[in-house]
Structure formats: structure tokens, C-alpha cells
Design a protein around this motif. Structure first.
Motif, PDB file in Angstrom:
ATOM      1  N   TYR A 196       0.826  -1.202   0.000  1.00  0.00           N
ATOM      2  CA  TYR A 196       0.000   0.000   0.000  1.00  0.00           C
ATOM      3  C   TYR A 196       0.861   1.252   0.000  1.00  0.00           C
ATOM      4  O   TYR A 196       0.677   2.163  -0.812  1.00  0.00           O
ATOM      5  N   HIS A 203       1.466   4.041  -2.995  1.00  0.00           N
ATOM      6  CA  HIS A 203       1.230   5.473  -2.821  1.00  0.00           C
ATOM      7  C   HIS A 203       2.481   6.272  -3.139  1.00  0.00           C
ATOM      8  O   HIS A 203       2.444   7.264  -3.852  1.00  0.00           O
ATOM      9  N   ARG A 225       3.502   6.396  -6.726  1.00  0.00           N
ATOM     10  CA  ARG A 225       2.597   7.217  -7.512  1.00  0.00           C
ATOM     11  C   ARG A 225       2.995   8.687  -7.519  1.00  0.00           C
ATOM     12  O   ARG A 225       2.858   9.375  -8.528  1.00  0.00           O
ATOM     13  N   ALA A 226       3.518   9.142  -6.372  1.00  0.00           N
ATOM     14  CA  ALA A 226       3.797  10.572  -6.235  1.00  0.00           C
ATOM     15  C   ALA A 226       4.772  11.074  -7.306  1.00  0.00           C
ATOM     16  O   ALA A 226       4.451  12.023  -8.031  1.00  0.00           O
ATOM     17  N   VAL A 284       3.168  11.094 -10.757  1.00  0.00           N
ATOM     18  CA  VAL A 284       2.275  12.217 -11.037  1.00  0.00           C
ATOM     19  C   VAL A 284       3.087  13.382 -11.600  1.00  0.00           C
ATOM     20  O   VAL A 284       2.667  14.060 -12.539  1.00  0.00           O
ATOM     21  N   LEU A 325      -1.735  -2.240  -6.319  1.00  0.00           N
ATOM     22  CA  LEU A 325      -2.739  -1.735  -5.384  1.00  0.00           C
ATOM     23  C   LEU A 325      -3.934  -2.669  -5.339  1.00  0.00           C
ATOM     24  O   LEU A 325      -4.455  -3.001  -4.285  1.00  0.00           O
ATOM     25  N   ARG A 343      -5.381  -4.770  -2.249  1.00  0.00           N
ATOM     26  CA  ARG A 343      -6.781  -4.700  -1.801  1.00  0.00           C
ATOM     27  C   ARG A 343      -7.423  -6.072  -1.774  1.00  0.00           C
ATOM     28  O   ARG A 343      -8.238  -6.368  -0.916  1.00  0.00           O
ATOM     29  N   THR A 394      -3.254  10.103  -4.481  1.00  0.00           N
ATOM     30  CA  THR A 394      -2.653   9.348  -5.579  1.00  0.00           C
ATOM     31  C   THR A 394      -3.390   8.037  -5.803  1.00  0.00           C
ATOM     32  O   THR A 394      -3.027   7.273  -6.665  1.00  0.00           O
ATOM     33  N   THR A 395      -4.390   7.760  -4.987  1.00  0.00           N
ATOM     34  CA  THR A 395      -5.054   6.461  -5.115  1.00  0.00           C
ATOM     35  C   THR A 395      -6.559   6.643  -5.240  1.00  0.00           C
ATOM     36  O   THR A 395      -7.105   7.678  -4.853  1.00  0.00           O
ATOM     37  N   ASP A 396      -7.206   5.625  -5.781  1.00  0.00           N
ATOM     38  CA  ASP A 396      -8.669   5.672  -5.812  1.00  0.00           C
ATOM     39  C   ASP A 396      -9.223   4.583  -4.897  1.00  0.00           C
ATOM     40  O   ASP A 396     -10.280   4.039  -5.118  1.00  0.00           O
ATOM     41  N   ASP A 397      -8.442   4.258  -3.881  1.00  0.00           N
ATOM     42  CA  ASP A 397      -8.859   3.243  -2.913  1.00  0.00           C
ATOM     43  C   ASP A 397     -10.220   3.610  -2.321  1.00  0.00           C
ATOM     44  O   ASP A 397     -10.374   4.639  -1.672  1.00  0.00           O
ATOM     45  N   PRO A 398     -11.214   2.756  -2.539  1.00  0.00           N
ATOM     46  CA  PRO A 398     -12.575   3.099  -2.086  1.00  0.00           C
ATOM     47  C   PRO A 398     -12.659   3.325  -0.583  1.00  0.00           C
ATOM     48  O   PRO A 398     -13.431   4.165  -0.116  1.00  0.00           O
ATOM     49  N   ARG A 399     -11.853   2.591   0.186  1.00  0.00           N
ATOM     50  CA  ARG A 399     -11.941   2.776   1.631  1.00  0.00           C
ATOM     51  C   ARG A 399     -11.403   4.146   2.028  1.00  0.00           C
ATOM     52  O   ARG A 399     -11.928   4.797   2.924  1.00  0.00           O
ATOM     53  N   GLU A 400     -10.340   4.560   1.316  1.00  0.00           N
ATOM     54  CA  GLU A 400      -9.766   5.849   1.636  1.00  0.00           C
ATOM     55  C   GLU A 400     -10.743   6.959   1.261  1.00  0.00           C
ATOM     56  O   GLU A 400     -10.929   7.922   2.001  1.00  0.00           O
TER      57      GLU A 400
END
Lengths: 427, 154
Positions: A186, A190, A193-194, A197, A260, A264, B101-107
Motif C-alpha cells: 500500500y 502510494h 505514484r507521487a 504524477v 494496489l 486490496r 494518488t489512489t482511488d482506494d474506495p476505503r480511503e
């Protein structure tokens, strides 16, 4: 013998020699169900019964008149004489050898564990002792066996408990490791990704700058050759470079997304519902109809056993396997996909068989690992589907594996719990 | 079009300087010409909002819009800042756009639980901002289209 019979026997005895109490006594002793000895004060044996003969292996004429000590193990004889004298000095009815194991010795030298009851009696020949002897070797053996069994049980129990503790500890370790991996994935996703971007964003900025630059260059009063030279840089070189950056960034982005997604998959809470797996597979096929029809696939859905688990997750597993079968179809024949199931050893087992290009030998062991792609020329993908599927299946309490199908193609099999999972697993 | 009163100030809270620069450029490109204040840490963001540690108090809270990154190192991450802003009566109404930076649904659901107004997933483009701001109903009060943007839009 019931009471009447016994009374009858006594009367019979009494009648054989009426008035002779000695004879009655002998008869009673003789018919006793355990070994009996009558011993005189000086330790000679005066009377034995048939049981005693049987127990010690002597005939009675070998015993009568002999010292009692011939029936005592040699090592104990000396002490026994003193004990016997002691008893004779103040005889009382009592069990012999309280708190000690008593042993007798047979004619053949073997020793018998026994219990002895002593009772002083007065006979015509003077004070004597009547000894009643029970062979307890069977009981002793049973005791020893019981002790042995108990010891084995205790040892087994101990081993079980230790194994259990180990399992509990291992489980805790595994779930801790899992959590670590989840949070690692996780965080990495993240943090990766930074910078991405930025790469994406500033590439876009450069692109916009190029557009402006192009307009500016077009306005410049330059010779045609110079304009052409500049335009080549602005229109081709820089955008070409940006194209490669964008492609790489895009790929990077997809990989991170896949990671990711995988993380999940490990975190989602799954339900434990009774599942009509055939219906789930059917729904999945309906949803994929467009893809399967486009591919001209022929699909056979067999009878599938029910299972326990999470309907959505199981649907994902089927969708992925079917998608794989379409992706890796053989170029020279339309895909044929056969979905079947059976119950093996209390587990529901499902198979998805295809007639595609199969799994390369070198791929077998790494098939379910992350980022493995074995036919990059055949289909696009992130190399994450099977890894995710494996996680799903394992989290549902099953396993997944793949084999070659007999006539090219591959078979993916996975299991799920067929029975309701116990709420409290046995420990 | 500027409103008659002071313009809304946009507070950008993101530890990544590149992201901040991209946000600034994209806001301009999207026609947002409001003052933009950039800070890189959660603590600094709250100091600015509450006018602490020698920082001038922000524009009145109702003239503030916060763009807030979720993942920030340090004592306060984006969720902490959001929680703080939404728990104080004086600042509760400040619109907050979460950036992640994420599309994590929980977040995402955690952010909405804490009272964020909109959620924008990076990479962020001018269009995404305009959409988010429109959804907040603040379009008129903050966006002023520059002439060449108006030309492009036509």
C-alpha cells in the motif's frame, strides 16, 4: 453355581462325613476359587487346595510337610521367616504385605505377583494360619498397560499441545507478515505514484510548451531551412521523446494500479455464504458474453457442486480464468472452454479447461507469481491476474493449480470449501 | 469574473513540490486566478488556517478553499488536518478538496466520513479542478476565465 446348588453341595459334603468338621473344612478350602494354604506355626505347609497347586505348579504331595518358604522367591526367603515368626507371635486376620508388592515363586522358578490374606485358625495340631492367595498378574499387567497407555496419551497430548502452540504462533506470524506485506504494498503504491504524477504532469507541461513554441517559431522571420530545422525539433524530436516518457509512465501507472489492486484483494473482507457456484459461473459467462462471442468461443458449463464463500470473489475467479482462456486461445482454432466440477475429499473442486496455447514448461512454477507474463506477444496485461486469483482462492480457503490439457491447452483447477466452515476451528 | 468582495484564497497543502507546482499551473490554466498559498506540511496548513505561529490569519474562513493531499509525512497527514478543520466550529464550513494518488474506495469513504467536500485523484488536470470546483458550487465566486482561455473554450 447358585445358592441352592451351593447349599445342596454343602449338605452333600456334610452327609459324606457327618459330624466331621475337619472334613467339612477341607472341603470348603478345596472348593475355594483362589489358592489356599494352611501353614503350621513352624512354617510347614499342612494343607493346600487345587487352586494352589495350579497357581504354584506343584502337586500337593510336593508341598505338604515342606516349609512355606519354598513358595517365596529365593531373595526374600530369609526375611520371610522373620516376618512369619512375627505374625505367629500375635496373629490377627489381615491382608499381608500392606504397601508392598508381594511375589510368590512357582515350581518353574517364575514369579507371580499376588495378594495374600492371612487368618489365624486353631486346629487339632495347634495354631496355624490360613493364607488365601490371589494371582494378580493379570491385574498387574493391565495396570502396567494402562500406565503405559496413560503415559503414551500424556506424551501425545503434550506433543499435540506443543504442535498447537506452534501452529498458533506460526499463524500469528503469517498474519503479521501478511499485514506487513499489505501495508508495504500500500505504501509503496502510494509513494511510487507521487513521482509518477510529476512525470506525467510535467510531460504534459512540456507538451503544452511545445505547442506554444511551435506557434512562436512559426511567427519568427526565419529562412525556410531554419524554420524547418526548428520545426523538426518542436514537432518531431521533443514530442517523440515525450511519447516514450508517456508510454513508460503509463505502464508504470498500470503496474502500480495492479499492485494496489492486489493489495486490496488481500484486505477485502469476504463473506461465507452458501453458494450456487453453477449460477455464479453462469452469471459470469453472461457478463462476458460479448467477449466470448467475439472470440467465437464454444463454452460448456457442466454441473458444479455448491460451495461456501463470497459470491463476488468466486465470480472474479471464474471471470479471470475465462478471460485467460480467451486471451491465450490457439491462433488456428476457436476457443473451447469447458467448466466442470466435482467434490473431492470434502472440497468442491472446479476446473476451467481450454484448448489454447497452453502453459510453457518453464512457466509452470512461476505461473501464479506477481508480474509474470509468459506470452507477452499474445496479449496485453499486467501479469497480475493469476496472482490475484490465487490470493482470492486461498483467502476463501481453497487452492489453485494448473496443468496441461491432454490435447494442448491448459486446465486450471481450484477448490473451495464444500461444507460450511466451522465457526470455531477445532484446536 | 471577480466577486465584489475579497477573492477566495486557495490553500494548497502537499508535501511534493512538483505536485504543488502542477496544481498551481493547472489552476491558472483552468482560469482560476485567485491567490494561491502553498504549504508542504499539515502543521503549517493548520497554522495558516488558524493564524498561529506568527502566520497572518487566513482570509476569513468563509473565503478559504483548501486543496489537501492525504499522504503527507510528519505529525499531521491530510486526514488529520481534515479532521481538525471539520471539528472546529469556526472552520467547519471551509470547503476541502482532497487530493490523493489512489482511488482506494476505503480511503475515499474515510475522507467523506470526515467531511471532505470533493475528492480529486492525481494526476490532476485543469479539467478535474474545474469539475471539482463546479461541484462545490463555487465556480462563479472563484473562476475567472482569462481571455485566451475563453477563446480556447469557444
Amino acid at each position: 453355581m447358585d445358592l441352592d446348588d451351593r447349599n445342596h453341595a454343602r449338605y452333600a459334603l456334610a452327609q459324606t462325613d457327618p459330624g466331621n468338621e475337619e472334613s467339612l473344612f477341607r472341603n470348603v478350602v478345596e472348593s475355594a476359587p483362589y489358592a489356599m494354604l494352611l501353614v503350621r506355626q513352624d512354617g510347614t505347609i499342612a494343607l493346600v487346595n487345587a487352586e494352589a497347586e495350579r497357581l504354584f505348579g506343584y502337586r500337593r504331595e510336593e508341598l505338604i510337610g515342606e516349609k512355606l518358604e519354598m513358595l517365596v522367591p529365593a531373595s526374600l526367603r530369609h526375611g520371610h521367616v522373620a516376618l512369619r515368626d512375627g505374625f505367629m507371635a500375635g496373629p490377627l486376620s489381615r491382608p499381608m504385605g500392606a504397601g508392598r508388592d508381594l511375589f510368590g515363586q512357582r515350581k518353574d522358578g517364575s514369579q507371580i505377583p499376588m495378594e495374600v490374606g492371612l487368618r489365624p485358625v486353631v486346629t487339632a495340631e495347634g495354631p496355624s494360619v490360613l493364607a488365601a492367595i490371589t494371582d494378580i498378574s493379570v491385574r498387574k499387567r493391565a495396570d502396567a498397560e494402562l500406565r503405559q497407555v496413560n503415559a503414551t496419551l500424556a506424551a501425545t497430548n503434550h506433543a499435540l499441545r506443543r504442535a498447537n502452540a506452534e501452529i498458533t504462533q506460526k499463524n500469528a506470524e503469517i498474519s503479521r507478515k501478511n499485514e506487513e506485506v499489505e501495508s508495504f504494498v500500500y505504501i509503496v503504491s502510494h509513494d511510487l505514484r507521487a513521482p509518477l504524477v510529476n512525470l506525467q504532469g510535467f510531460s504534459k507541461e512540456l507538451e503544452l510548451c511545445c505547442a506554444e513554441l511551435e506557434t512562436a517559431v512559426a511567427r519568427l522571420p526565419l529562412a525556410a531551412a531554419q524554420t524547418q530545422e526548428l520545426m523538426a525539433i518542436v514537432r518531431d524530436d521533443i514530442p517523440g521523446t515525450l511519447h516514450f516518457i508517456a508510454a513508460s509512465v503509463g505502464k508504470f501507472d498500470r503496474l502500480i494500479n495492479a499492485l494496489l489492486m492486489l493489495s486490496r484483494t488481500g484486505q477485502q473482507a469476504y463473506r461465507a455464504d452458501p453458494l450456487d457456484v453453477r449460477a455464479i459461473a453462469g452469471t459470469t459467462l453472461d457478463m462476458m458474453r460479448r467477449a466470448t462471442e467475439t472470440a467465437g468461443a464454444h463454452i460448456v458449463l457442466g454441473a458444479l457442486p455448491v460451495a461456501w464463500g463470497d459470491a463476488t470473489a468466486v465470480g472474479q475467479v471464474f471471470a479471470n480464468l475465462i478471460e485467460n482462456a480467451l486471451k491465450y486461445a490457439h491462433p488456428e482454432r476457436p476457443p473451447e472452454i469447458e467448466i466442470d466440477g466435482t467434490v473431492v475429499g470434502g472440497l468442491a473442486q472446479y476446473s476451467v479447461r481450454d484448448n489454447g496455447i497452453g502453459i510453457p514448461r518453464h512457466a509452470q512454477t512461476r505461473l501464479f507469481q506477481v508480474f509474470q507474463r509468459f506470452h507477452p506477444e499474445r496479449a496485453s496485461g499486467d501479469g497480475i491476474g493469476l496472482a490475484a486469483i490465487k490470493r482470492i482462492v486461498e483467502r476463501l480457503g481453497g487452492t489453485i493449480w494448473a496443468t496441461d490439457a491432454p490435447n494442448s491447452g491448459s486446465i486450471f483447477r481450484f477448490t473451495l470449501p464444500h461444507h460450511r466452515p466451522e465457526e470455531h476451528p477445532p484446536c | 469574473m471577480l466577486t465584489e468582495s475579497e477573492p477566495m484564497t486557495i490553500l494548497v497543502v502537499d508535501d511534493d513540490e512538483g505536485h504543488c507546482e502542477l496544481i498551481r499551473r493547472n489552476l491558472r490554466r483552468g482560469g482560476v486566478s485567485n491567490p494561491v498559498v502553498i504549504v508542504h506540511r499539515g502543521d503549517d496548513a493548520l497554522d495558516y488556517v488558524y493564524g498561529r505561529n506568527g502566520l497572518q490569519p487566513a482570509a476569513r474562513p468563509e473565503r478559504l478553499l483548501v486543496l489537501l493531499d492525504i499522504n503527507m509525512p510528519g505529525r499531521m497527514n491530510g486526514l488529520d488536518v481534515l479532521r481538525e478543520i471539520k471539528s472546529a466550529p469556526a472552520t467547519r464550513k471551509i470547503p476541502v478538496i482532497m487530493l490523493t494518488t489512489t482511488d482506494d474506495p476505503r480511503e475515499i469513504s474515510r475522507c467523506y466520513d470526515l467531511g471532505c467536500s470533493v475528492y480529486v485523484t492525481k494526476p490532476i488536470e485543469a479539467q478535474g479542478f474545474i469539475e471539482a470546483i463546479k461541484r462545490l458550487g463555487l465556480f462563479v465566486s472563484i473562476v475567472s476565465l482569462a481571455p485566451h482561455q475563453a477563446d480556447l473554450a469557444a
